[in-house]
Design an enzyme around this catalytic site. Structure first.
Site, mmCIF file in Angstrom:
data_model
loop_
_atom_site.group_PDB
_atom_site.id
_atom_site.type_symbol
_atom_site.label_atom_id
_atom_site.label_comp_id
_atom_site.label_asym_id
_atom_site.label_seq_id
_atom_site.Cartn_x
_atom_site.Cartn_y
_atom_site.Cartn_z
ATOM 1 N N CYS A 13 5.296 -15.499 2.549
ATOM 2 C CA CYS A 13 4.654 -16.736 3.006
ATOM 3 C C CYS A 13 3.298 -16.935 2.331
ATOM 4 O O CYS A 13 2.885 -18.075 2.082
ATOM 5 C CB CYS A 13 4.513 -16.752 4.526
ATOM 6 N N HIS A 297 0.762 -15.057 9.507
ATOM 7 C CA HIS A 297 1.677 -15.948 8.796
ATOM 8 C C HIS A 297 0.878 -17.027 8.090
ATOM 9 O O HIS A 297 -0.034 -17.628 8.668
ATOM 10 C CB HIS A 297 2.667 -16.584 9.779
#
Length: 340
Positions: A13, A297
């Site tokens: 990510c 994230h």
């Protein structure tokens, strides 16, 4: 076109968020879609840069795929694979820091496309790796070690000047330093503004004890003051908010809300009077980091160059968002483009 997600290859990510931001920057996208990069890469391959050009070629293909408008999402597998050959740390499917990855991508593209010139200061090419930040007196500018000009230096490279004054003889010297990313301290634990961060970065500092300078005029180490100013403002300026800090021998994340303007960011208080234009900037992309040090994230917010709407890029998922959602306390990297 330009609203294409990126498949998560397992803990990638950080890569997807950075690539989305880079692939939303109009001048960079135009350079790749126009095919100009092919000619620049061909020139560099004549001087033994074939291996360096592999990841640049993969990046160019990825830009094309993302701007064809034919896919909901594409896989960055080809880019990840060849980039990992150049930078083995990123070949592992583990989480990495988005800022460190961005430094390497910009450096890699610069190496692939640069027009080489004679190096006037070979001593500047030290052994610092491409992902390492060379520390300036203010310890906040990510600098590049290689010479030459490229689309990367044209768009992203700025120049700082550190005015260093000896407190004994009052002699003043200037130390120039190029940068592609400014790492800004966050001066508050709860709420502050981007201007607060900039003021903290550019405030004068006093160098004493182990940080003394060697004064040429005094002939010995002396206390000194140092103050940075921008002598060349880049077309696209990237701010790294230093959210990961050491406290009591432990690394922690600062969740401070940093308020940043969408337009009319005025850098004139920090720019030398000799520097022309490029004083006001508009926000065009954001890399976000949600979570803590152990689990986090990355996502991206990007302003579409055609529709002028903001979109959230969460790996393969692309969502239109209101302007109000772009102001988030998860912001980690801010991309601003000159309004001029």
């Amino acid at each position: 076109p330009g609203l294409t997600g990126l498949q998560n290859l397992e803990n990638t990510c950080y890569m997807n968020a950075v690539l989305q931001c880079l692939c939303s920057l109009t001048p960079l996208v135009q350079y790749f879609l126009s095919g100009k990069w092919n000619a620049a890469l061909h020139d560099s391959s004549q001087i033994g840069h074939q291996l360096i050009g592999e990841s640049a070629t993969a990046f160019g293909c990825l830009v094309s795929d993302m701007w064809l408008g034919e896919f909901d999402y594409v896989s960055p597998e080809a880019f990840h694979s060849v980039f990992g050959k150049r930078y083995p740390a990123f070949s592992r499917r583990t989480q990495h820091d988005a800022q460190e990855f961005l430094i390497c991508v910009l450096d890699d593209l610069h190496e692939a496309f640069k027009e080489v010139r004679a190096q006037l200061c070979p001593h500047l090419n030290d052994n610092a790796g491409p992902s390492q930040e060379r520390q300036s007196p203010a310890a906040g500018a990510s600098t590049r070690s290689s010479s030459g000009t490229s689309i990367i230096t044209h768009l992203f490279e700025g120049q700082l000047s550190y005015g260093i004054r000896c407190l004994t003889c009052k002699a003043l010297s200037d130390r120039p330093e190029s940068f592609t990313i400014l790492s800004l301290p966050i001066p508050s634990a709860r709420v502050c503004s981007l201007q607060d961060c900039l003021e903290c970065f550019f405030q004068p500092d006093t160098l004493t004890r182990n940080n003394q300078i060697h004064c040429y005029w005094c002939g010995s180490n002396q206390d000194a003051t140092v103050k940075a100013s921008i002598t060349k403002a880049p077309q696209i300026i990237i701010f790294h908010l230093k959210r990961f800090a050491w406290q009591d021998k432990h690394r922690r994340k600062l969740s401070t809300t940093v308020c940043y303007p969408f337009s009319d960011l005025d850098l004139s208080p920090y720019i030398s009077t000799s520097c022309p234009n490029n004083r006001e900037y508009s926000l065009c992309a954001v890399v976000n980091h949600a979570g803590d040090l152990d689990y986090g994230h990355y996502t991206a917010f990007c302003k579409h160059s055609v529709t002028k709407h903001w979109y959230s890029f969460d790996d393969a998922q692309v969502t239109k968002i209101p302007d109000s959602a772009v102001q988030a306390d998860t912001a980690y990297l801010l991309f601003y483009i000159s309004q001029g």
